[in-house]
Design a protein around this motif. Structure first.
Motif, PDB file in Angstrom:
ATOM      1  N   PRO A  29      54.782   8.987  47.984  1.00  0.00           N
ATOM      2  CA  PRO A  29      53.617   9.831  48.251  1.00  0.00           C
ATOM      3  C   PRO A  29      53.421  10.954  47.237  1.00  0.00           C
ATOM      4  O   PRO A  29      52.300  11.177  46.793  1.00  0.00           O
ATOM      5  N   LEU A  30      54.482  11.653  46.853  1.00  0.00           N
ATOM      6  CA  LEU A  30      54.325  12.711  45.862  1.00  0.00           C
ATOM      7  C   LEU A  30      53.897  12.126  44.528  1.00  0.00           C
ATOM      8  O   LEU A  30      53.008  12.652  43.854  1.00  0.00           O
ATOM      9  N   GLY A  31      54.515  11.019  44.150  1.00  0.00           N
ATOM     10  CA  GLY A  31      54.134  10.376  42.899  1.00  0.00           C
ATOM     11  C   GLY A  31      52.700   9.891  42.920  1.00  0.00           C
ATOM     12  O   GLY A  31      52.004   9.933  41.902  1.00  0.00           O
ATOM     13  N   LYS A  32      52.245   9.439  44.087  1.00  0.00           N
ATOM     14  CA  LYS A  32      50.876   8.956  44.204  1.00  0.00           C
ATOM     15  C   LYS A  32      49.882  10.092  43.993  1.00  0.00           C
ATOM     16  O   LYS A  32      48.860   9.928  43.308  1.00  0.00           O
ATOM     17  N   VAL A  33      50.170  11.232  44.588  1.00  0.00           N
ATOM     18  CA  VAL A  33      49.300  12.397  44.415  1.00  0.00           C
ATOM     19  C   VAL A  33      49.206  12.761  42.940  1.00  0.00           C
ATOM     20  O   VAL A  33      48.123  13.018  42.399  1.00  0.00           O
ATOM     21  N   ARG A  34      50.343  12.786  42.272  1.00  0.00           N
ATOM     22  CA  ARG A  34      50.347  13.153  40.855  1.00  0.00           C
ATOM     23  C   ARG A  34      49.686  12.090  39.991  1.00  0.00           C
ATOM     24  O   ARG A  34      49.024  12.404  38.992  1.00  0.00           O
ATOM     25  N   GLU A  35      49.845  10.823  40.368  1.00  0.00           N
ATOM     26  CA  GLU A  35      49.206   9.764  39.594  1.00  0.00           C
ATOM     27  C   GLU A  35      47.697   9.834  39.705  1.00  0.00           C
ATOM     28  O   GLU A  35      46.971   9.684  38.721  1.00  0.00           O
ATOM     29  N   LEU A  36      47.197  10.086  40.920  1.00  0.00           N
ATOM     30  CA  LEU A  36      45.761  10.200  41.121  1.00  0.00           C
ATOM     31  C   LEU A  36      45.211  11.515  40.578  1.00  0.00           C
ATOM     32  O   LEU A  36      44.017  11.626  40.280  1.00  0.00           O
ATOM     33  N   GLY A  37      46.084  12.517  40.475  1.00  0.00           N
ATOM     34  CA  GLY A  37      45.652  13.815  39.962  1.00  0.00           C
ATOM     35  C   GLY A  37      44.888  14.645  40.976  1.00  0.00           C
ATOM     36  O   GLY A  37      44.203  15.601  40.605  1.00  0.00           O
ATOM     37  N   VAL A  38      45.024  14.292  42.266  1.00  0.00           N
ATOM     38  CA  VAL A  38      44.265  14.970  43.318  1.00  0.00           C
ATOM     39  C   VAL A  38      45.146  15.147  44.552  1.00  0.00           C
ATOM     40  O   VAL A  38      45.860  14.229  44.953  1.00  0.00           O
ATOM     41  N   LEU A  39      45.077  16.329  45.149  1.00  0.00           N
ATOM     42  CA  LEU A  39      45.694  16.589  46.446  1.00  0.00           C
ATOM     43  C   LEU A  39      44.579  16.753  47.459  1.00  0.00           C
ATOM     44  O   LEU A  39      43.783  17.684  47.379  1.00  0.00           O
ATOM     45  N   ARG A  40      44.501  15.817  48.398  1.00  0.00           N
ATOM     46  CA  ARG A  40      43.467  15.912  49.434  1.00  0.00           C
ATOM     47  C   ARG A  40      44.013  16.782  50.564  1.00  0.00           C
ATOM     48  O   ARG A  40      45.054  16.479  51.160  1.00  0.00           O
ATOM     49  N   VAL A  41      43.303  17.860  50.859  1.00  0.00           N
ATOM     50  CA  VAL A  41      43.743  18.849  51.841  1.00  0.00           C
ATOM     51  C   VAL A  41      42.720  18.944  52.959  1.00  0.00           C
ATOM     52  O   VAL A  41      41.532  19.165  52.705  1.00  0.00           O
ATOM     53  N   ALA A  42      43.171  18.772  54.191  1.00  0.00           N
ATOM     54  CA  ALA A  42      42.292  18.921  55.349  1.00  0.00           C
ATOM     55  C   ALA A  42      42.372  20.346  55.879  1.00  0.00           C
ATOM     56  O   ALA A  42      43.470  20.882  56.085  1.00  0.00           O
TER      57      ALA A  42
END
Length: 287
Positions: A29-42
């Motif tokens: 999950p952390l790697g996915k956030v960094r790969e996409l370059g976006v943190l989706r925050v609710a």
């Protein structure tokens, strides 16, 4: 807790939902956030001073915090406004681990979550992390209209503003034999109740401390006094506010907690609260 006092529709963000297939789907999950370059925050919709729209622009303590967390991870923040459901448990389902019926895509992290052991135990699809504030309720009144530190029975005959169907509402209507019930004036939210106080439409208001401080800061009102002693028979002594990630995203949660600890130590977290007129109160669980 007074969840309804802190609570807005989903912001579109197709890129931030977890994709299926391909190399990114296999990443942690952390790697996915960094790969996409976006943190989706609710964040909650219409939850002033935490997350709300001013002149059409999303603003608030949680909005600034979301931006700071994303920056700490080296990505950009995509902030999605979540409409509050019937319970905080429902909000975790809609905002974090499943998604909403109206197409709300699950976020990588959700802010303004009750940091409570019992609450966490019954929501095992998520990990509740990073307590960042201690909230509580407070009574405030127009100077000269009410003795704020007097027994609440002496508030009889005064206009008492509260958020409808909230803990303050139930307290003022049901305590002391119900003698204050006819004096209670209902508003959609806590900030509206405090605004009624500053506008002269109420003599007293019972709301969260953050709501009171933010409204007084924004309005510049100087004729409001706040109770310094506990309210008798009031059941809520306060609660910690934290964040939630998916249960299988604990490495993202660990990274977020490291960033939050650095912000706390540097004073950056306190500065976010100050920008919105709220005095930073550390979470008890963070101590």
């Amino acid at each position: 807790m007074d969840r309804r006092a802190f609570l807005s529709s989903a912001a579109a963000a197709a890129l931030v939902g977890y994709i299926s297939g391909g190399q990114a789907a296999k990443a942690a999950p952390l790697g996915k956030v960094r790969e996409l370059g976006v943190l989706r925050v609710a964040v909650y919709k219409d939850n002033r001073p935490w997350s709300w729209r001013k002149d059409g622009k999303l603003t608030g303590i949680d909005v600034d915090l979301a931006q700071a967390l994303a920056k700490g991870l080296g990505v950009r923040a995509d902030i999605a406004e979540l409409v509050a459901d019937e319970s905080a448990d429902d909000d975790l389902r809609n905002g974090v681990w499943k998604g909403g019926l109206l197409g709300f895509q699950p976020a990588d992290i959700m802010l303004h979550v009750p940091f409570d052991r019992t609450f966490a135990a019954r929501n095992d699809q998520v990990a509740i992390i990073a307590p960042y504030y201690r909230e509580s309720f407070q009574f405030a009144a127009v100077k000269g209209e009410i003795d704020v530190n007097a027994p609440p029975t002496q508030y009889r005959g005064k206009r008492l503003a509260v958020e409808i169907d909230s803990i303050p509402d139930f307290y003022l209507i049901g305590t002391f034999g119900g003698i204050l019930a006819r004096d209670v004036v209902h508003f959609p939210g806590g900030t509206e109740a405090v605004t009624a106080l500053t506008d002269g439409r109420a003599d007293g208001a019972l709301a969260s401390r953050a709501q009171i401080e933010a409204v007084l800061h924004d309005s510049g009102a100087t004729n409001i006094v706040r109770r310094t002693s506990p309210l008798p028979a009031f059941t809520s002594a306060g609660w910690d506010i934290g964040m939630a990630v998916k249960e299988n995203s604990r490495n993202l949660g660990d990274a977020i907690e490291t960033i939050l600890a650095d912000m706390t130590q540097s004073g950056a977290l306190k500065a976010i609260f100050e920008r919105h007129g709220v005095v930073y109160a550390p979470a008890v669980a963070a101590g």
